[in-house]
Motif scaffolding. Structure first.
Motif: not given
Length: 1430
Positions: A606-614, A826-841
């Motif tokens: 169980k490794s669904r990832l939200l990847v965030l970069s700057v 930013l995290l609220a936007t992530v919650k509402t926008d879950q259109s894409n397939d979530v990547s696991q590792i």
């Protein structure tokens, strides 16, 4: 230690009140506070005392200076105060509200006592950043001794500029516990009405906005009685900025503040007096026991100052002070009086002057580290003693550093990341550029591969250094806490060393710059870059040891094989993992893969990832932004900035997993773009582009950090970012992008920067156009063509980080609040926008591999290959192929019925009526096709709405597939209309033929009747009757033959007449003898009318049945998509090992495929009598329909049984024809011929007909069971299965312009052709003009080289392969995904080189030596990898 009678129960009651008891002692971990949960994100109101600690910690980790204010419940106290009677004296004495509040000092003490060692360090560091005082001596809550908080303060590093460095602009950077700084202590006696904390705050804030460094009685909660904080000693540091007009003191000064009076905390006071440069005692008067304590002190003259708060009419108090002064023999200068006549400013001047005069002329030797022994003498414990073992292990590892330079130390202790690793990285880059010089590109590639292999072998034999052995052993054998201490000690030791070295090198660099000698400057700059040394270098070395051990010959069944598991545990514990080595510009893929897969296993898959970069320009606060958002510790100090890219895994708490749909948030921190370290290098722009593309490609959310100061750098960063986003759009990735503008201040900033945002918007659009032109994507003209971007929602203004002048500036509360708000949104936007397939590792790793491969090529978009994209595309192709087949079959089924209706329409009708029928069928066909087209488009739309199978990655192919549906519908529509027109023509010609047949039949039947009439009165034998019939037949057929010559050949006429001769003879004999002909007539009708129609029905259905049978058989996968079909054909070719087959496949691809399919069908149909079974299934269906139609036909209008007379037979047949109009065509002529002069009545005929149909069923079953010629059957079918299957897999039929490999793109409406595997061009007859040798180079290699080509399309002019799209814009030819991908065709060319040369009348190709070593097994593996076959 005297604790003023404080009982442990008071302490535990206090902890219980705050809900902290379960965490005592030291059970609250740093890791638990980094978890992404509701506590960490939402600013919940403090409704209970238990929430106070979490509110404090949340704000502290956001570096919010307001954190000390959340020490009371959020209620309407203020309103109550407003409404209460100001003269109610009971209110003044009552303190009911104390139950709803806590003193911030008590809270801080409680949290430090509950925190583990690492959380204590983090809290102290964050408090220091807020310019708060931090605990130096922490009282224990259970009446035992205090602790010196050395370990807790170890992480605090400060920078300052003493006045002696003002001119040179130099600065000092040091770990605060190791810095030799004058140390001043402030304490008070029991009776003291002057707040020493407030006085200290005034002293330290002079010249700056007054800042509450120390908590005091006038702060929120500061007035409450302290329950557990007495005995606490806090410390803070005054640090100069190097400007005399701003600095209070020219040098750094430390200030300690003891809470409570000295009698309560005697051990602390004595310790402080011992270690201090000077001690300031605040008092109103001196009591007897206080007098004893003060007079017992040694060496007081220079070290003790009394700060006396003289009250009016307090003569007795002053007498006690004078007595003590006399005994201490203190000079007047050591006593400072504060009375009502002296204002605060005047008093502060005196106090500062006293401090300045006490400053030692020489640098003091005392620092906090040196205080340890003194602390022990006074019975105090030291928080650091528990980690002595790990400290010694680290000292053993680092002891060799001081004797040599850092680069030399690295060469000796960290050899794996040295020259060879960097050379390997260069070779991998060169493989993608292929500046081959004189060698052929394929030969050059092989040379590079050989050098790479040699380096890998050398690296795999490299011995581990003593330091690395010790590092790995300690990590492997420690428990979690020991490991954490070990790594922290390493970090501290390395940082201390690096600071010292970097300081020396920076000074040297400055000197070189003054001399303006470019060579010396470059050398110094290189030395600066190479002198960074930290735990990350040891971790990198550990990764490379594993990388080369696994790929080399070293036995890994030891501790090395366990390293990925160890690193995975460290990732879960919050340590960063280096993803991209910034020094070598390379990724140790095997290491990163195995570490992350171990982590994947540890979390149970169980490794669904939200990847965030700057991303942003170096030193503009990128890492600080991430650190403030998530409370982490990416390095931020100068000279220690990130090189390459690091990733950090943050667990998502149980309370947010469902909301966010992720198990981890992965933070990626990168080195800054536009790095001064790289600015001199030509490749710096390319390096930045690679890094940005790689990181943006990996991320779900990318923050572009912009500082407003430098417009040029901002422009450059936008150019790089836009380029990367454009590339992502083209490969199917859709990251969310936020632009963060730092250093924007003022409440109206958002509105005031509308103009700035508009400018940014214009810049983005301009950059998009430039990037689109560079990537040859001219249809893209605006930034919104690339990303969903909203100027208000994706744009954030954040105030400057510091409030005031560093180093004494605190973090700006506005900065912290703005960052916290940004994170929440930013995290609220992530919650509402879950259109894409979530990547696991596993998917994340595939992105790492494919993006890193592609960024190394000059043309990223053309070079990008990703198995996730390939799988997603192939999955859609399979589905689409099935939809296409269903569409085709549905229309074909309808068309067959329509043909039957037209052919079965009344012969008596005129041609106009038939034309109207055909037109109506065409309209019906159009509607039917439109309906089916809508259905398939709906299927495609729904497919793209899925949240699985990575459909978001193939968004760019959506229009191709929609175009394919439209073109398929048009193709089918044209085909149906043509077919219906043909059927109309057939109907017309059949009518003409049948008219002649009717005339012939009329003449024959007339003659039969005449003969019957002539013979009626004579008694003739059967032989005589037959003789008479033969004579009549000869005469009549001679007369009619001339009429039919227009439509029937003589042969056809002969057959037609012969077919009915026997029947007419039997009719003649039966009529003459007046025999019952019912049974015979029924049988003849079935044989001549029903049987041909049944056979025609079976043949008509058989083609589709065979296709369906192939598609559901064990070979269905072979036809599921074009690429899979290609794989199967090529695999079979390899196994068959037949040169002629290869030649036919290469040179006559279409013929080869058709033959292959035909043979495949033959094999499948011959297995288990499959063809016979299919025929029998169809026979069963049509016999059932005929039987049912016969049953229905026996009833006339109103369901009444037909009368049992002769005339009803005609009505019976007419009814049958009507019920079977869409299934079979019963010939009217055949019917009239077979039923000529029938004598039977209807009912017996019906019974005979039923028996005859059963007999027919049996007869045909027997015929089908006999072996038959499958080839003949297939060739005579109206719908040929071989052609239908060919249509499915052949696609558009286009071939690569260079190597003639067929296109495998799905549908027929695709914009670009592509194929998984290309081949050496010599295989398709290309040879060199000068040598006549076959060309060995693959086009996938040529397009990344400097080579050129010429052909008919270029009109014989030479043209660069790199720019092949000028002539072939509809072909996408990326470089091979790996060296092994084209092993299949390399193997084929090597094996048959001479035979191909002979076949093509050329000379054999010069193949690289490495190709000769490719085995058949490797060829097959390369093929599987290229086609993504698991």
């Amino acid at each position: 230690m005297d604790t003023d009678g404080r009982e442990p129960t008071v302490f535990f009651n206090f902890l219980s009140k705050l809900g902290l008891k379960k965490f005592y002692p030291n059970k609250l971990t740093l890791q638990s506070l980094l978890e992404i949960n509701k506590n960490r994100i939402y600013d919940e109101t403090v409704e209970s005392l238990e929430k106070i600690p979490w509110c404090f910690l949340r704000k502290l980790f956001q570096i919010n200076t307001e954190c000390r204010n959340c020490t009371q419940l959020s209620n309407n106290d203020d309103e109550e105060d407003e409404n209460s009677d100001p003269f109610d004296f009971d209110l003044v004495t009552a303190d009911d509200s104390a139950d709803n509040k806590v003193n911030p000092l008590d809270l801080i003490v409680a949290l430090f006592l509950c925190a583990d060692s690492f959380l204590q360090q983090e809290m102290a560091l964050k408090m220091s950043m807020c310019q708060f005082s931090v605990p130096l001596l922490l009282p224990h809550g259970d009446n035992s001794q205090c602790s010196l908080m050395l370990w807790a303060l170890r992480d605090i590093v400060k920078e300052w500029r003493p006045h002696d460095l003002s001119e040179s602009k130099g600065f000092v950077e040091d770990n605060i516990v190791q810095a030799n700084i004058p140390f001043f202590t402030f304490v008070r006696l029991k009776n003291c009405s002057l707040s020493k904390s407030q006085v200290l705050n005034h002293v330290l804030s002079s010249g700056q906005q007054n800042h509450n460094i120390f908590i005091h009685r006038d702060m929120e909660g500061g007035e409450l009685k302290r329950e557990i904080a007495n005995g606490l000693v806090e410390v803070c540091w005054y640090l100069p900025c190097g400007k005399e007009n701003l600095d209070i003191f020219p040098e750094p000064v430390a200030f300690a503040n003891l809470r409570g009076d000295i009698c309560e905390s005697l051990a602390q006071f004595k310790f402080l007096f011992q270690v201090s440069t000077a001690t300031f005692v605040f008092l109103d008067k001196v009591e007897e026991n206080e007098h004893k304590i003060l007079t017992s002190l040694q060496d007081v003259k220079s070290k003790l100052f009394l700060i006396v708060n003289r009250k009016d009419n307090a003569r007795e108090d002053m007498m006690s002070v004078q007595t003590t002064l006399k005994e201490l023999e203190l000079p007047n200068s050591s006593v400072k009086i504060k009375d009502s006549k002296v204002n605060v400013a005047e008093f502060l001047k005196k106090l500062c002057a006293a401090i300045k005069t006490s400053l030692p002329e020489e640098t003091p030797t005392m620092n906090i580290v040196n205080m340890v022994e003194i602390a022990v003498e006074f019975g105090l414990s030291v928080d650091e003693n528990s980690s002595e073992k790990q400290k010694k292990a680290v000292e053993e590892i680092v002891k060799g550093i001081g004797e040599q330079s850092v680069p030399d130390y690295k060469k000796q202790q960290l050899p794996f990341q040295g020259v060879k690793w960097k050379r390997l990285s260069e070779l991998e880059m060169e493989e993608c550029k292929l500046k081959s010089g004189d060698s052929s590109p394929e030969e050059y590639k092989s040379q590079l591969q050989a050098e790479k292999q040699k380096i890998r072998e050398e690296q795999s034999k490299q011995k581990l250094s003593k330091g690395m052995k010790s590092f790995i052993k300690t990590l492997s054998t420690s428990d979690k806490e020991e490991r954490d201490f070990f790594l922290k000690w390493m970090k501290l030791k390395f940082n201390t060393h690096s600071r010292r070295k970097l300081s020396e090198l920076r000074n040297k660099f400055k000197e070189q710059c003054k001399k303006k000698d470019k060579n010396l400057t470059a050398e110094s700059q290189q030395a600066l870059m190479e002198s960074s040394l930290g735990v990350e270098h040891y971790m990198r070395e550990m990764g490379l040891i594993y990388e080369f051990s696994i790929s080399g010959s070293r036995n890994t069944a030891d501790e090395i094989s366990r390293l990925p598991g160890l690193a995975a545990e460290m990732l879960l514990d919050g340590y960063p993992l280096e993803l991209l080595d910034g020094d070598a510009s390379n990724i140790p893929e095997r290491w990163v893969t195995d570490v992350l897969m171990e982590l994947h296993k540890k979390v149970g898959g169980k490794s669904r990832l939200l990847v965030l970069s700057v991303l942003g320009v170096q030193s503009t606060g990128k890492s600080t932004l991430l650190n403030t958002m998530f409370g982490v510790q990416f390095p931020v100090s100068s000279g220690r900035c990130t090189r390459g890219a690091y990733m950090l895994f943050l667990k998502v708490g149980e309370d947010m997993k469902h909301e966010l749909n992720y198990e981890f948030i992965v933070l990626i921190d990168t080195e800054g773009l536009k790095s001064p370290d790289l600015a001199e290098l030509e490749e710096s722009y390319e390096h930045d582009n690679q890094l940005a593309t790689f990181v943006i490609g990996l991320s779900d959310v990318t923050i572009i950090n912009l500082a407003m100061e430098n417009a040029t750098e901002m422009k450059d960063i936008l150019q790089i970012a836009v380029h990367a986003f454009l590339r992502m759009k083209e490969i199917g990735k859709k990251p969310v992008c936020h632009f963060v503008h730092q250093n924007v201040s003022g409440v109206s900033a958002h509105e005031n920067t509308v103009t700035d945002r508009k400018k940014l918007w214009d810049q983005l659009n301009k950059m998009t156009k430039i990037a689109a032109e560079m990537e040859k994507k001219t249809s893209i003209t605006a930034f919104t063509d690339v990303l969903d971007y909203d100027m208000d929602k994706n744009h954030w203004n954040i105030p400057g980080l510091w409030q005031g002048t560093p180093p004494m500036a605190a973090v700006n509360t506005g900065y912290s609040e703005a960052v916290a708000d940004f994170k929440k949104n930013l995290l609220a936007t992530v919650k509402t926008d879950q259109s894409n397939d979530v990547s696991q590792i596993p998917e994340f790793l595939e992105w790492i591999r494919s993006l890193w491969k592609a960024v190394k090529y000059e043309n990223f978009i053309f070079s990008f290959r990703n198995t996730l994209v390939a799988q997603a595309y192939d999955n859609l192709c399979k589905e689409f192929s099935q939809w296409e087949g269903e569409f085709g079959e549905e229309i074909l089924s309808w068309q067959t019925e329509a043909e039957m209706e037209i052919l079965n329409s009344e012969n008596e009708s005129d041609i106009q009526t038939w034309s109207i029928l055909v037109d109506s069928k065409k309209s019906e066909a159009s509607e039917k096709i439109k309906s089916e087209e809508r259905k398939i488009k709906e299927k495609l739309t729904n497919y793209y709405k899925k949240k699985d199978q990575n459909v978001n990655l193939i968004e760019k192919y959506k229009s191709d597939f929609f175009n394919s549906i439209s073109s398929l519908a048009k193709e089918i529509s044209d085909s149906v209309k043509n077919k219906l027109d043909c059927v109309l023509e057939l109907k017309k010609s059949k009518k003409k033929v049948e008219d002649i047949q009717t005339e012939c039949r009329g003449k024959i039947e007339g003659e039969v009747k005449k003969l019957l009439s002539a013979c009626k009165n004579s008694k003739l034998s059967d032989e005589q009757l037959t003789h008479e019939f033969e004579k009549m037949w000869t005469d009549v057929t001679r007369n009619v033959s001339g009429q039919e010559v227009l439509f029937l050949s003589d042969n056809d006429l002969e057959i037609q007449l012969q077919k009915y001769k026997t029947q007419y003879l039997l009719d003649f004999l039966d009529l003459y003898k007046e025999r019952d002909d019912c049974q015979r007539k029924a049988k003849t009708f079935v044989q001549f009318c029903i049987k041909p129609a049944v056979e025609e029905y079976i043949n008509r259905s058989l083609g589709i049945n065979i296709v369906d049978e192939i598609l559901i058989s064990c070979h269905s996968a072979e036809f599921s998509s074009r690429s899979f079909f290609q794989y199967n054909i090529q695999e079979e070719l390899l196994q068959k090992d037949d040169f002629d087959s290869f030649v036919k496949y290469i040179c006559n691809y279409e013929i080869y495929v058709k033959d292959w399919i035909f043979q495949h069908i033959q094999q499948q149909m011959s297995k288990n009598k499959t063809l016979c079974k299919l025929k029998q299934e169809n026979l069963k269906v049509i016999v059932h329909k005929i039987t049912k139609a016969l049953e229905q036909a026996t009833k006339g209008p109103g369901g009444v049984q037909l009368p049992d007379n002769n005339e009803s037979i005609t009505e019976l047949i007419s009814n049958m024809r009507k019920y079977l109009i869409k299934d079979i065509s019963i010939s009217v002529e055949n019917e009239k011929t077979t039923l000529f002069q029938i004598q039977s009545t209807c009912h017996p005929f019906i019974n005979s007909l039923k028996m005859s149909i059963k007999d027919l069923n049996k007869q045909l079953q027997e015929e089908f069971s006999k072996s038959e010629n499958i080839t003949e059957t297939l060739n005579k079918l109206p719908i040929k299965p071989q052609e239908e299957l060919f249509k499915r897999v052949f696609g558009c039929g286009k071939q690569c312009p260079f190597c003639k490999v067929p296109c495998e793109a799905g549908g027929k409406g695709h914009e670009q052709h592509h194929a998984a595997v290309h081949r050496p061009q010599g295989l398709v007859r290309y040879s060199y003009d000068d040598s006549d040798k076959l060309v060995a180079t693959l086009c996938t290699t040529d397009i990344q080289s400097e080579c050129t080509f010429r052909n008919r399309d270029t009109k014989g002019e030479w043209h660069p392969y790199k720019d092949y799209t000028k002539y072939y814009p509809d072909w996408h030819i990326p470089p091979d995904p790996s060296m092994e991908a084209s092993d299949y065709w390399k193997f084929v060319l090597v094996k048959y080189n001479d035979r191909f040369a002979q076949e093509y009348k050329a000379k054999p190709a010069d193949v690289p030596e490495a190709w000769r070593r490719i085995t058949k097994e490797q060829a097959l593996k390369g093929l599987k990898d290229a086609f993504n076959i698991k």
